[in-house]
Design a protein around this motif. Structure first.
Motif, short mmCIF file in Angstrom:
data_model
loop_
_atom_site.label_atom_id
_atom_site.label_comp_id
_atom_site.label_asym_id
_atom_site.label_seq_id
_atom_site.Cartn_x
_atom_site.Cartn_y
_atom_site.Cartn_z
N CYS A 88 0.86 -1.19 0.00
CA CYS A 88 0.00 0.00 0.00
C CYS A 88 0.89 1.24 0.00
N PHE A 90 -0.19 3.97 1.50
CA PHE A 90 -0.53 4.62 2.78
C PHE A 90 -0.10 3.68 3.91
N THR A 91 -0.15 4.21 5.11
CA THR A 91 0.15 3.38 6.30
C THR A 91 -0.91 3.63 7.37
N CYS A 92 -2.18 3.45 7.03
CA CYS A 92 -3.26 3.81 7.97
C CYS A 92 -3.14 3.03 9.28
N CYS A 95 -5.91 0.30 9.52
CA CYS A 95 -6.07 -0.56 8.34
C CYS A 95 -6.67 -1.91 8.73
N VAL A 101 -1.83 -6.61 3.50
CA VAL A 101 -1.03 -5.51 2.97
C VAL A 101 0.46 -5.76 3.23
N TYR A 131 -9.45 -4.84 -1.47
CA TYR A 131 -8.77 -5.41 -0.28
C TYR A 131 -7.54 -4.62 0.14
N ASN A 132 -6.43 -4.69 -0.63
CA ASN A 132 -5.34 -3.75 -0.33
C ASN A 132 -5.54 -2.57 -1.30
N GLU A 133 -4.50 -1.77 -1.53
CA GLU A 133 -4.67 -0.63 -2.43
C GLU A 133 -4.31 -1.03 -3.86
N ASN A 162 -7.87 4.14 -2.18
CA ASN A 162 -7.65 5.31 -1.34
C ASN A 162 -7.52 6.59 -2.19
N LYS A 185 -10.84 9.86 3.83
CA LYS A 185 -10.64 9.45 5.21
C LYS A 185 -10.84 10.60 6.19
S1 SF4 Z 1 -5.15 -0.75 2.48
FE1 SF4 Z 1 -6.49 1.03 2.78
S2 SF4 Z 1 -6.76 1.22 5.00
FE2 SF4 Z 1 -4.99 -0.16 4.62
S3 SF4 Z 1 -3.18 1.19 4.72
FE3 SF4 Z 1 -3.83 1.06 2.57
S4 SF4 Z 1 -5.22 2.81 2.27
FE4 SF4 Z 1 -5.01 2.50 4.44
#
Ligand code: SF4
Ligand code: SF4
Length: 293
Positions: A88, A90-92, A95, A101, A131-133, A162, A185
């Protein structure tokens, strides 16, 4: 000179400073040194070229109701074959899919023919990239999306994302996309920076661009008290309404997961948020609360 399989070559990058490469797929623009990976850990610099670690690597492989994406206004009550992969951009902290991920071994190798056969069986309406990005497995998503449409234009490609993707790859993909669910978000840069490791502004650009070309629905995971003030909900709703007040907004209830261990968001907070958003948007739904929508 060694010959390499071009199939695992990334589509969007530029060479820089000798043997470094700059990935131009997403707004991170990672500058990647020889033998190193980008932030998303799915692409690396092999001998001065950007190559993929995730080509043909998929997980999830499941028939889902389209409402689970969530998409409420694209072929309601149908099911769609859904796939994810790893990585991904991002690093939410919250998550829900952090295990797939961050663990490449949770994904297996599958041919495109196999995925397409599944996507067009069992009354599935097509293929969901989820599911993942999916931005970080853009090359696989793009290839499958084009092939699915070639099989029959009526099959649907659905992207759950995202929204952190650059304009050129997005514009190239959109002609094959029937629907997107894009996460918004928060409406604050500081939230994106602190809790997601990303930026808001490129996400808003993606929403605006995608909404001109395809069906878009938006999801906001409400995490009390981080993004649930009336002021924030109003700004989320008015920002979407400025693009198109017909865009459906899904307000989803947060539960503790991964690094975020706040209490679940109160149901009343979600109901109030819906009431506020409804002042500006025609279609607002509650998610993750049994019995409420
Ligand atoms: S898969 Fe979605 S929720 Fe998970 S870290 Fe990536 S953007 Fe964020
Ligand atoms: S897709 Fe991955 S490697 Fe490319 S810029 Fe984004 S995070 Fe970096």
């Amino acid at each position: 000179m060694k010959k390499h399989n071009l199939r695992d070559r990334a589509l969007f990058y530029e060479k820089e400073n000798g043997d470094k490469v700059r990935c131009t797929l997403c707004p991170r623009y990672c500058l990647i040194s020889l033998g190193q990976k980008g932030f998303c850990k799915t692409r690396y610099n092999r001998e001065g070229e950007l190559v993929l670690l995730n080509r043909d690597r998929y997980c999830g492989l499941h028939y889902d109701p389209i409402e689970k994406k969530p998409l409420y206004h694209l072929s309601p009550k149908s099911k769609i074959f859904s796939i994810g992969s790893f990585g991904c951009n991002f690093t939410c902290d919250f998550c829900q899919n952090h295990q797939i991920v961050s663990n490449p071994e949770y994904s297996g190798t599958f041919t495109e023919d196999f995925i397409l056969e599944k996507a067009t069986s069992e009354s599935s309406i097509g293929l969901a990239y989820t599911y993942n990005e999916p931005t970080v497995w853009y090359e696989g998503m793009y290839s499958l999306a084009v092939k699915l449409k070639k099989m029959d234009q009526r099959y649907k490609n659905v992207v759950v994302t995202n929204g952190y993707i650059n304009e050129k790859p997005l514009v190239d993909l959109l002609p094959y996309v029937d629907g997107m669910n894009i996460d918004l978000k928060s409406i604050r840069e500081d939230f994106y920076k602190k809790y997601c490791g990303g930026r808001l502004e490129p996400v808003l650009k993606t929403i605006a661009l995608a909404a001109q070309k395809t069906h878009v629905e938006i999801t906001t995971l409400l995490i009390e008290p981080l993004n649930t003030t009336p002021d924030e909900i109003q700004k989320i709703a008015t920002t979407i309404a400025e693009i198109d007040d017909n865009i459906p907004l899904h307000l989803s209830r947060y539960f503790p997961t991964h690094r975020m261990q706040l209490s679940p968001t109160a149901i009343n907070t979600i109901i109030q948020a819906k009431d506020i958003a409804k002042r500006y948007l025609k279609r607002v739904y509650i998610g993750n609360v049994p019995g409420l929508s």
